[in-house]
Design a protein around this motif. Structure first.
Motif, mmCIF file in Angstrom:
data_model
loop_
_atom_site.group_PDB
_atom_site.id
_atom_site.type_symbol
_atom_site.label_atom_id
_atom_site.label_comp_id
_atom_site.label_asym_id
_atom_site.label_seq_id
_atom_site.Cartn_x
_atom_site.Cartn_y
_atom_site.Cartn_z
ATOM 1 N N ALA A 147 -62.916 52.716 -49.520
ATOM 2 C CA ALA A 147 -62.207 52.720 -47.950
ATOM 3 C C ALA A 147 -63.283 53.131 -47.026
ATOM 4 N N GLU A 148 -63.466 52.488 -46.136
ATOM 5 C CA GLU A 148 -64.401 52.810 -44.941
ATOM 6 C C GLU A 148 -63.887 53.322 -43.605
ATOM 7 N N SER A 149 -62.775 53.067 -43.566
ATOM 8 C CA SER A 149 -61.813 53.683 -42.211
ATOM 9 C C SER A 149 -60.677 54.333 -42.776
ATOM 10 N N ALA A 150 -59.850 54.919 -41.945
ATOM 11 C CA ALA A 150 -58.564 55.499 -42.172
ATOM 12 C C ALA A 150 -57.470 54.447 -42.279
ATOM 13 N N GLY A 151 -57.596 53.409 -41.588
ATOM 14 C CA GLY A 151 -56.686 52.311 -41.911
ATOM 15 C C GLY A 151 -56.763 51.698 -43.169
ATOM 16 N N ALA A 152 -58.024 51.528 -43.788
ATOM 17 C CA ALA A 152 -58.178 50.909 -44.965
ATOM 18 C C ALA A 152 -57.574 51.781 -45.937
ATOM 19 N N ALA A 153 -57.832 53.028 -45.880
ATOM 20 C CA ALA A 153 -57.368 54.148 -46.885
ATOM 21 C C ALA A 153 -55.782 54.030 -46.752
ATOM 22 N N ARG A 154 -55.064 54.011 -45.508
ATOM 23 C CA ARG A 154 -53.834 53.858 -45.547
ATOM 24 C C ARG A 154 -53.024 52.552 -46.135
ATOM 25 N N ASN A 155 -53.743 51.664 -46.073
ATOM 26 C CA ASN A 155 -53.425 50.280 -46.683
ATOM 27 C C ASN A 155 -53.670 50.481 -48.082
#
Length: 183
Positions: free
Chosen positions: A139-147
């Motif tokens: 994950a390269e962003s917080a949104g990608a990590a949350r997903n």
């Protein structure tokens, strides 16, 4: 899944803490050869899911580092097998020495993703969840990590499962009509 694997579970950069993970049927035996708890008890006699203080040692008995060991029984482990984590100082040299000691004790180097593969094969997670581990790591962003975390927690699996159940209901009705057209 019949052999015991080991790998460094943290980054190979200098840090305060580093972890070597072990998993497989010979985990307790490997842990006993590498880690000596200060209380003197062998791994099989230790409480699980608790940090034990002791020393990491080479096959010859030379002390590598003082640290902690946590043992996980199959029902409480990531892989669904006996597992152990050796927590030591995060020097790459120390981690490499501890890892070499696990190899001398009977473990082999884990391949990339092999701990997650074992979790999948033992039924600890489904394929979507296993794939989400790689997504979370990359994950390269917080949104990608949350997903990715949502997928890891089974959100997508539950959605797909509902769709699958509905489709199976339609298919079973179709087969019933084809097999019993008069009814």
């Amino acid at each position: 899944m019949t052999d015991t694997i080991a790998a460094i579970a943290t980054a190979r950069t200098p840090a305060a803490i580093g972890i070597v993970r072990i998993s497989g049927p010979e985990t307790l035996s490997v842990a006993d050869r590498v880690f000596r708890a200060k209380n003197g008890k062998p791994a099989a006699d230790q409480a699980t899911r608790r940090m034990l203080y002791g020393q990491m040692r080479t096959a010859e008995g030379t002390v590598i580092d003082d640290g902690l060991c946590v043992l996980f029984p199959p029902q409480s482990s990531y892989t669904g097998q006996w597992s152990a984590e050796l927590h030591c100082h995060g020097s790459p040299v120390v981690l490499d020495e501890v890892l070499r000691s696990t190899f001398a004790a009977g473990a082999r180097q884990a391949r990339g993703g092999e701990f997650t593969k074992r979790a999948f094969l033992s039924g600890r997670m489904d394929l979507i969840q296993a794939e989400s581990v790689a997504d979370l790591i990359d994950a390269e962003s917080a949104g990608a990590a949350r997903n990715a975390v949502g997928q890891l927690q089974g959100r997508m699996s539950r959605s797909v499962g509902g769709i699958y159940d509905a489709l199976m209901d339609v298919v079973s009705r179709f087969y019933a009509i084809v097999d019993y057209p008069d009814e």
